[in-house]
Design a protein around this motif. Structure first.
Motif, PDB file in Angstrom:
ATOM      1  N   MET A 221      75.181  17.225  83.755  1.00  0.00           N
ATOM      2  CA  MET A 221      74.631  17.262  84.904  1.00  0.00           C
ATOM      3  C   MET A 221      73.933  18.693  84.894  1.00  0.00           C
ATOM      4  SD  MET A 221      75.419  16.582  89.032  1.00  0.00           S
ATOM      5  CE  MET A 221      74.044  16.016  89.658  1.00  0.00           C
ATOM      6  N   LYS A 222      72.613  18.639  85.273  1.00  0.00           N
ATOM      7  CA  LYS A 222      71.880  19.785  85.122  1.00  0.00           C
ATOM      8  C   LYS A 222      71.952  20.759  86.227  1.00  0.00           C
ATOM      9  CE  LYS A 222      67.002  21.036  83.728  1.00  0.00           C
ATOM     10  NZ  LYS A 222      65.669  20.757  83.503  1.00  0.00           N
ATOM     11  N   TYR A 223      71.943  20.310  87.415  1.00  0.00           N
ATOM     12  CA  TYR A 223      72.140  21.063  88.787  1.00  0.00           C
ATOM     13  C   TYR A 223      73.458  20.593  89.490  1.00  0.00           C
ATOM     14  CZ  TYR A 223      67.189  21.534  87.471  1.00  0.00           C
ATOM     15  OH  TYR A 223      66.084  21.915  86.957  1.00  0.00           O
ATOM     16  N   ARG A 224      73.196  20.206  90.498  1.00  0.00           N
ATOM     17  CA  ARG A 224      74.442  19.465  91.340  1.00  0.00           C
ATOM     18  C   ARG A 224      74.055  18.138  92.046  1.00  0.00           C
ATOM     19  NH1 ARG A 224      73.356  19.980  96.819  1.00  0.00           N
ATOM     20  NH2 ARG A 224      72.438  21.902  97.550  1.00  0.00           N
ATOM     21  N   GLN A 225      74.953  17.418  92.388  1.00  0.00           N
ATOM     22  CA  GLN A 225      74.761  16.267  93.091  1.00  0.00           C
ATOM     23  C   GLN A 225      74.202  16.502  94.679  1.00  0.00           C
ATOM     24  OE1 GLN A 225      77.535  12.822  94.468  1.00  0.00           O
ATOM     25  NE2 GLN A 225      76.907  12.487  92.420  1.00  0.00           N
ATOM     26  N   LEU A 226      73.229  15.703  94.861  1.00  0.00           N
ATOM     27  CA  LEU A 226      72.757  15.733  96.247  1.00  0.00           C
ATOM     28  C   LEU A 226      73.847  15.637  97.352  1.00  0.00           C
ATOM     29  CD1 LEU A 226      69.430  13.729  95.706  1.00  0.00           C
ATOM     30  CD2 LEU A 226      69.578  16.417  95.877  1.00  0.00           C
ATOM     31  N   THR A 227      73.739  16.341  98.460  1.00  0.00           N
ATOM     32  CA  THR A 227      74.827  15.798  99.422  1.00  0.00           C
ATOM     33  C   THR A 227      74.465  14.407 100.163  1.00  0.00           C
ATOM     34  OG1 THR A 227      73.418  16.803 101.265  1.00  0.00           O
ATOM     35  CG2 THR A 227      74.732  18.306 100.091  1.00  0.00           C
ATOM     36  N   LYS A 228      75.566  13.914 100.731  1.00  0.00           N
ATOM     37  CA  LYS A 228      75.708  12.642 101.269  1.00  0.00           C
ATOM     38  C   LYS A 228      74.268  12.755 102.311  1.00  0.00           C
ATOM     39  CE  LYS A 228      78.108   9.629 104.541  1.00  0.00           C
ATOM     40  NZ  LYS A 228      79.149   9.529 105.397  1.00  0.00           N
ATOM     41  N   GLU A 229      73.938  13.700 103.095  1.00  0.00           N
ATOM     42  CA  GLU A 229      73.109  13.796 104.083  1.00  0.00           C
ATOM     43  C   GLU A 229      71.554  13.673 103.179  1.00  0.00           C
ATOM     44  OE1 GLU A 229      75.514  16.072 104.080  1.00  0.00           O
ATOM     45  OE2 GLU A 229      76.278  15.340 105.968  1.00  0.00           O
ATOM     46  N   GLN A 230      71.562  14.457 102.147  1.00  0.00           N
ATOM     47  CA  GLN A 230      70.278  14.272 101.323  1.00  0.00           C
ATOM     48  C   GLN A 230      70.154  12.816 100.722  1.00  0.00           C
ATOM     49  OE1 GLN A 230      71.467  17.676  98.712  1.00  0.00           O
ATOM     50  NE2 GLN A 230      70.013  18.972  99.680  1.00  0.00           N
ATOM     51  N   PHE A 231      71.192  12.334 100.305  1.00  0.00           N
ATOM     52  CA  PHE A 231      70.951  10.948  99.647  1.00  0.00           C
ATOM     53  C   PHE A 231      70.676  10.145 100.948  1.00  0.00           C
ATOM     54  CE2 PHE A 231      73.639  11.790  95.986  1.00  0.00           C
ATOM     55  CZ  PHE A 231      72.855  11.292  94.836  1.00  0.00           C
ATOM     56  N   GLU A 232      71.154  10.169 102.158  1.00  0.00           N
ATOM     57  CA  GLU A 232      70.549   9.332 103.116  1.00  0.00           C
ATOM     58  C   GLU A 232      69.111   9.516 103.361  1.00  0.00           C
ATOM     59  OE1 GLU A 232      73.446  10.540 106.338  1.00  0.00           O
ATOM     60  OE2 GLU A 232      75.032   9.306 105.507  1.00  0.00           O
ATOM     61  N   GLY A 233      68.853  10.767 103.203  1.00  0.00           N
ATOM     62  CA  GLY A 233      67.290  10.913 103.608  1.00  0.00           C
ATOM     63  C   GLY A 233      66.577  10.592 102.535  1.00  0.00           C
ATOM     64  N   LEU A 234      67.020  10.353 101.572  1.00  0.00           N
ATOM     65  CA  LEU A 234      66.298   9.723 100.361  1.00  0.00           C
ATOM     66  C   LEU A 234      66.824   8.262  99.857  1.00  0.00           C
ATOM     67  CD1 LEU A 234      66.537  12.878  98.059  1.00  0.00           C
ATOM     68  CD2 LEU A 234      64.476  12.148  99.403  1.00  0.00           C
ATOM     69  N   HIS A 235      67.071   7.515 101.003  1.00  0.00           N
ATOM     70  CA  HIS A 235      67.736   6.262 100.761  1.00  0.00           C
ATOM     71  C   HIS A 235      66.593   5.301 100.095  1.00  0.00           C
ATOM     72  CE1 HIS A 235      70.050   2.560 101.504  1.00  0.00           C
ATOM     73  NE2 HIS A 235      68.697   2.046 102.076  1.00  0.00           N
ATOM     74  N   GLN A 236      65.613   5.429 100.347  1.00  0.00           N
ATOM     75  CA  GLN A 236      64.532   4.390  99.971  1.00  0.00           C
ATOM     76  C   GLN A 236      64.015   5.005  98.373  1.00  0.00           C
ATOM     77  OE1 GLN A 236      61.267   4.600 102.843  1.00  0.00           O
ATOM     78  NE2 GLN A 236      61.833   2.795 103.796  1.00  0.00           N
TER      79      GLN A 236
END
Length: 155
Positions: free
Chosen positions: A1-16
């Protein structure tokens, strides 16, 4: 992995966007549910790849960063091959993290208790990685208004 995994909130915001990403990997909603339940490491890998794609996109578009502490401000302009920095230190009983302290700084940029330092350097690592490191250390992406304001004063 190059950076870090997105947070749960970030994934929710980018759901689509994540759903489209999975579709591009020919993974539908049913398959995704099965992956999470039966092959969690594969699901994590997909989330990591998506996170890197998102981070790369955001970091590539990033032009300015700022980092505030009670007595210091670091402003960055991120060009393609080098990064410009304006460091502002204040030797006065003011907290730059508070609105009143920030407003005082903006109204009194030439005050004798303020020191401005500028510098430019080439990136030591890949550009996006250096920007990511600054974000991880507390910098925030900005529009560059404060950098531009102080850059005019130091030019």
């Amino acid at each position: 992995m190059k950076y870090r995994q997105l947070t749960k909130e970030q994934f929710e915001g980018l759901h689509q966007e994540f759903a489209r990403f999975l579709a591009s990997q020919t993974i539908d909603a049913k398959e995704w549910k099965e992956l999470k339940e039966q092959k969690p490491t594969v699901a994590q890998d997909e989330m990591n790849v998506f996170s890197d794609v998102v981070w790369d996109d955001v970091l590539t578009k990033t032009q300015y960063l700022e980092h505030f502490s009670p007595k210091m401000v670091n402003l960055f302009k991120c060009d393609e091959n080098e990064i410009h920095r304006i460091m502002i230190t204040i030797d006065k009983n003011i907290n730059l993290l508070e609105q009143q302290g920030f407003e005082w700084l903006m109204k009194n940029p030439n005050h004798e208790k303020i020191e401005l330092f500028t510098g430019t350097k080439k990136y030591n690592k890949e550009r996006n990685q250096e920007i990511f490191d600054l974000i991880e250390k507390g910098s925030s992406i900005s529009k560059g208004e404060i950098f531009t304001y102080f850059n005019k004063l130091t030019s």
